[in-house]
Design a protein around this motif. Sequence first.
Motif, PDB file in Angstrom:
ATOM      1  N   GLN A 280       0.827  -1.208   0.000  1.00  0.00           N
ATOM      2  CA  GLN A 280       0.000   0.000   0.000  1.00  0.00           C
ATOM      3  C   GLN A 280       0.865   1.263   0.000  1.00  0.00           C
ATOM      4  O   GLN A 280       0.580   2.225  -0.712  1.00  0.00           O
ATOM      5  N   GLN A 281       1.934   1.225   0.775  1.00  0.00           N
ATOM      6  CA  GLN A 281       2.818   2.400   0.825  1.00  0.00           C
ATOM      7  C   GLN A 281       3.481   2.649  -0.520  1.00  0.00           C
ATOM      8  O   GLN A 281       3.642   3.785  -0.944  1.00  0.00           O
ATOM      9  N   ALA A 282       3.859   1.571  -1.182  1.00  0.00           N
ATOM     10  CA  ALA A 282       4.595   1.719  -2.447  1.00  0.00           C
ATOM     11  C   ALA A 282       3.683   2.039  -3.621  1.00  0.00           C
ATOM     12  O   ALA A 282       4.090   2.748  -4.543  1.00  0.00           O
ATOM     13  N   THR A 283       2.461   1.510  -3.608  1.00  0.00           N
ATOM     14  CA  THR A 283       1.610   1.625  -4.804  1.00  0.00           C
ATOM     15  C   THR A 283       0.325   2.414  -4.564  1.00  0.00           C
ATOM     16  O   THR A 283      -0.359   2.774  -5.521  1.00  0.00           O
ATOM     17  N   GLY A 284      -0.043   2.600  -3.295  1.00  0.00           N
ATOM     18  CA  GLY A 284      -1.307   3.251  -2.986  1.00  0.00           C
ATOM     19  C   GLY A 284      -2.491   2.314  -3.139  1.00  0.00           C
ATOM     20  O   GLY A 284      -3.634   2.738  -3.035  1.00  0.00           O
ATOM     21  N   ARG A 285      -2.207   1.034  -3.407  1.00  0.00           N
ATOM     22  CA  ARG A 285      -3.285   0.049  -3.624  1.00  0.00           C
ATOM     23  C   ARG A 285      -3.033  -1.205  -2.805  1.00  0.00           C
ATOM     24  O   ARG A 285      -1.894  -1.530  -2.491  1.00  0.00           O
ATOM     25  N   THR A 286      -4.129  -1.921  -2.520  1.00  0.00           N
ATOM     26  CA  THR A 286      -3.985  -3.204  -1.826  1.00  0.00           C
ATOM     27  C   THR A 286      -4.484  -4.351  -2.700  1.00  0.00           C
ATOM     28  O   THR A 286      -4.672  -5.467  -2.234  1.00  0.00           O
ATOM     29  N   THR A 287      -4.716  -4.048  -3.968  1.00  0.00           N
ATOM     30  CA  THR A 287      -5.210  -5.073  -4.892  1.00  0.00           C
ATOM     31  C   THR A 287      -4.162  -6.172  -5.079  1.00  0.00           C
ATOM     32  O   THR A 287      -2.974  -5.888  -5.235  1.00  0.00           O
ATOM     33  N   VAL A 288      -4.637  -7.399  -5.048  1.00  0.00           N
ATOM     34  CA  VAL A 288      -3.780  -8.543  -5.344  1.00  0.00           C
ATOM     35  C   VAL A 288      -4.402  -9.336  -6.497  1.00  0.00           C
ATOM     36  O   VAL A 288      -5.616  -9.261  -6.700  1.00  0.00           O
ATOM     37  N   PRO A 289      -3.625 -10.080  -7.260  1.00  0.00           N
ATOM     38  CA  PRO A 289      -2.194 -10.271  -7.112  1.00  0.00           C
ATOM     39  C   PRO A 289      -1.397  -9.046  -7.555  1.00  0.00           C
ATOM     40  O   PRO A 289      -1.849  -8.272  -8.412  1.00  0.00           O
ATOM     41  N   CYS A 290      -0.209  -8.934  -6.975  1.00  0.00           N
ATOM     42  CA  CYS A 290       0.688  -7.848  -7.330  1.00  0.00           C
ATOM     43  C   CYS A 290       2.107  -8.409  -7.264  1.00  0.00           C
ATOM     44  O   CYS A 290       2.478  -9.042  -6.275  1.00  0.00           O
ATOM     45  N   LEU A 291       2.849  -8.184  -8.331  1.00  0.00           N
ATOM     46  CA  LEU A 291       4.213  -8.720  -8.393  1.00  0.00           C
ATOM     47  C   LEU A 291       5.218  -7.593  -8.181  1.00  0.00           C
ATOM     48  O   LEU A 291       5.175  -6.579  -8.891  1.00  0.00           O
ATOM     49  N   LEU A 292       6.091  -7.784  -7.217  1.00  0.00           N
ATOM     50  CA  LEU A 292       7.185  -6.828  -6.985  1.00  0.00           C
ATOM     51  C   LEU A 292       8.426  -7.341  -7.699  1.00  0.00           C
ATOM     52  O   LEU A 292       8.896  -8.460  -7.443  1.00  0.00           O
ATOM     53  N   ILE A 293       8.932  -6.516  -8.591  1.00  0.00           N
ATOM     54  CA  ILE A 293      10.150  -6.847  -9.343  1.00  0.00           C
ATOM     55  C   ILE A 293      11.230  -5.879  -8.860  1.00  0.00           C
ATOM     56  O   ILE A 293      11.053  -4.659  -8.969  1.00  0.00           O
ATOM     57  N   LYS A 294      12.283  -6.428  -8.310  1.00  0.00           N
ATOM     58  CA  LYS A 294      13.354  -5.563  -7.787  1.00  0.00           C
ATOM     59  C   LYS A 294      14.643  -5.853  -8.541  1.00  0.00           C
ATOM     60  O   LYS A 294      15.045  -7.019  -8.648  1.00  0.00           O
ATOM     61  N   ASP A 295      15.273  -4.789  -9.060  1.00  0.00           N
ATOM     62  CA  ASP A 295      16.515  -5.025  -9.796  1.00  0.00           C
ATOM     63  C   ASP A 295      17.728  -4.950  -8.866  1.00  0.00           C
ATOM     64  O   ASP A 295      17.584  -4.689  -7.667  1.00  0.00           O
ATOM     65  N   GLU A 296      18.901  -5.158  -9.448  1.00  0.00           N
ATOM     66  CA  GLU A 296      20.133  -5.235  -8.652  1.00  0.00           C
ATOM     67  C   GLU A 296      20.411  -3.940  -7.903  1.00  0.00           C
ATOM     68  O   GLU A 296      21.031  -3.954  -6.839  1.00  0.00           O
ATOM     69  N   ALA A 297      19.954  -2.821  -8.447  1.00  0.00           N
ATOM     70  CA  ALA A 297      20.176  -1.524  -7.803  1.00  0.00           C
ATOM     71  C   ALA A 297      19.142  -1.261  -6.706  1.00  0.00           C
ATOM     72  O   ALA A 297      19.178  -0.232  -6.036  1.00  0.00           O
ATOM     73  N   GLY A 298      18.206  -2.190  -6.550  1.00  0.00           N
ATOM     74  CA  GLY A 298      17.172  -2.024  -5.525  1.00  0.00           C
ATOM     75  C   GLY A 298      15.953  -1.278  -6.031  1.00  0.00           C
ATOM     76  O   GLY A 298      15.026  -0.998  -5.276  1.00  0.00           O
ATOM     77  N   GLU A 299      15.950  -0.954  -7.330  1.00  0.00           N
ATOM     78  CA  GLU A 299      14.788  -0.246  -7.880  1.00  0.00           C
ATOM     79  C   GLU A 299      13.587  -1.191  -7.974  1.00  0.00           C
ATOM     80  O   GLU A 299      13.733  -2.340  -8.421  1.00  0.00           O
ATOM     81  N   GLU A 300      12.442  -0.664  -7.554  1.00  0.00           N
ATOM     82  CA  GLU A 300      11.233  -1.509  -7.492  1.00  0.00           C
ATOM     83  C   GLU A 300      10.264  -1.181  -8.616  1.00  0.00           C
ATOM     84  O   GLU A 300      10.047  -0.027  -8.951  1.00  0.00           O
ATOM     85  N   ASN A 301       9.673  -2.244  -9.134  1.00  0.00           N
ATOM     86  CA  ASN A 301       8.619  -2.119 -10.129  1.00  0.00           C
ATOM     87  C   ASN A 301       7.466  -2.992  -9.655  1.00  0.00           C
ATOM     88  O   ASN A 301       7.685  -4.175  -9.384  1.00  0.00           O
ATOM     89  N   TRP A 302       6.273  -2.423  -9.537  1.00  0.00           N
ATOM     90  CA  TRP A 302       5.128  -3.186  -9.026  1.00  0.00           C
ATOM     91  C   TRP A 302       4.153  -3.429 -10.176  1.00  0.00           C
ATOM     92  O   TRP A 302       3.739  -2.477 -10.843  1.00  0.00           O
TER      93      TRP A 302
END
Length: 80
Positions: free
Chosen positions: A44-66
């Motif tokens: 919720q903090q990262a996306t403003g949503r609680t909808t599931v399913p939701c996939l968190l993709i994190k790269d080597e630099a720690g950057e997040e993609n939801w």
Amino acid sequence: MTYALYYYDACPFCQRVLMALPKAKVNVEKRNILQNPKFRQQQQQATGRTTVPCLLIKDEAGEENWMFESRDIIQYLLSL
Ligand SMILES: N[C@@H](CCC(=O)N[C@@H](CS)C(=O)NCC(=O)O)C(=O)O
């Protein structure tokens, strides 16, 4: 890259993604948002949503993609 699926068992869209996971060539950590409210809060903090399913993709630099939408998540995971 690391992958984490935010989900809960009673969600039919989550079940579709969960059933596809064994076919994916990457490891996906499962994060049940009802069993662990910390995961729900993170999402919720990262996306403003609680909808599931939701996939968190994190790269080597720690950057997040939801990513939302079961169909998109399955297509993405099976393309890796
Ligand atoms: N079109 C979406 C539907 C996802 C959806 O409706 N998820 C429900 C649970 S089954 C949900 O999280 N509802 C609560 C919310 O959106 O906050 C998908 O295919 O992933």
